[in-house]
Design a protein around this motif. Structure first.
Motif, short mmCIF file in Angstrom:
data_model
loop_
_atom_site.label_atom_id
_atom_site.label_comp_id
_atom_site.label_asym_id
_atom_site.label_seq_id
_atom_site.Cartn_x
_atom_site.Cartn_y
_atom_site.Cartn_z
N ASP A 1 0.84 -1.20 0.00
CA ASP A 1 0.00 0.00 0.00
C ASP A 1 0.88 1.25 0.00
O ASP A 1 0.73 2.14 -0.85
N LYS A 2 1.81 1.33 0.95
CA LYS A 2 2.67 2.51 1.08
C LYS A 2 3.52 2.72 -0.17
O LYS A 2 3.62 3.84 -0.69
N LEU A 3 4.14 1.66 -0.67
CA LEU A 3 4.99 1.75 -1.86
C LEU A 3 4.17 2.19 -3.07
O LEU A 3 4.60 3.04 -3.85
N SER A 4 2.98 1.64 -3.23
CA SER A 4 2.12 1.98 -4.36
C SER A 4 1.70 3.45 -4.32
O SER A 4 1.68 4.13 -5.34
N ARG A 5 1.37 3.93 -3.12
CA ARG A 5 1.03 5.35 -2.97
C ARG A 5 2.23 6.23 -3.33
O ARG A 5 2.08 7.24 -4.02
N LYS B 1 4.58 5.64 -5.34
CA LYS B 1 4.84 5.60 -6.78
C LYS B 1 3.70 6.21 -7.58
O LYS B 1 3.73 6.21 -8.81
N GLY B 2 2.68 6.71 -6.89
CA GLY B 2 1.60 7.43 -7.57
C GLY B 2 0.47 6.57 -8.11
O GLY B 2 -0.37 7.07 -8.87
N TYR B 3 0.40 5.33 -7.72
CA TYR B 3 -0.71 4.48 -8.18
C TYR B 3 -2.00 4.89 -7.47
O TYR B 3 -1.98 5.35 -6.34
N LYS B 4 -3.12 4.69 -8.14
CA LYS B 4 -4.43 5.02 -7.59
C LYS B 4 -5.12 3.79 -6.98
O LYS B 4 -6.02 3.93 -6.17
N ASN B 5 -4.71 2.59 -7.42
CA ASN B 5 -5.35 1.35 -6.98
C ASN B 5 -4.32 0.24 -6.84
O ASN B 5 -3.26 0.28 -7.47
#
Length: 157
Positions: free
Chosen positions: A89-93, A95-99
């Motif tokens: 979750d943290k890494l995806s946020r 990197k700018g991912y929305k989902n």
């Protein structure tokens, strides 16, 4: 139940991926090798021991996908899976991912519970996925695994 707090690190060489651990979540070495080539494999370490793993791969420019998540059987239900999901979750946020997407079998009761508690919601069901993509039948919890349940977490919240 005493929680375990691992250190999570990127595995720089995909050839060193913990295949036996990954097979706990996906019995197909062919599929594992495929998503290891396109994704990033992270390992959860307790000292020098790999106790968990997660493979992330971009699905599209707005969506990161968890291709595999597994925890050493003797350390399951000690918070390691929850920590790996929080890491994704943290890494995806960052990197700018929305989902974030994750898929699991209809028979994977514990995983469905874990993912929904972590904020994932059922998005769709891919019927007969496991019948079409795996040579041998898979059974969990006395239920044949036939359908892939795809869950999604909205990172905008």
């Amino acid at each position: 139940m005493k929680e375990v707090t691992p250190i999570i690190e990127l595995l720089n060489n995909p050839e060193e991926a913990p295949i036996e651990l990954l097979k706990l979540a996906d019995p197909s070495v062919t599929l594992i090798n495929g998503y290891l080539k396109s994704g990033s494999c992270y390992v959860a370490l307790l000292g020098a021991e790999i106790i968990g793993t997660i493979v992330l791969s971009e699905s599209d420019s707005t969506t990161n996908e968890i291709k595999n998540i597994a925890v050493k059987e003797s350390l399951q239900r000690k918070g390691v899976g929850k920590k790996l999901l929080a890491f994704a979750d943290k890494l995806s946020r960052q990197k700018g991912y929305k989902n974030i997407l994750i898929g699991t079998g209809n028979s994977s009761i514990s995983q469905l519970l874990l993912y929904q508690k972590a904020g994932f919601e059922i998005k769709e069901v891919e019927r007969d996925f496991f019948l079409k993509n795996y040579a041998d039948p898979i059974f969990e919890n006395g239920i044949q695994c036939k359908h892939k349940i795809i869950l999604e977490k909205d990172l905008n919240t």
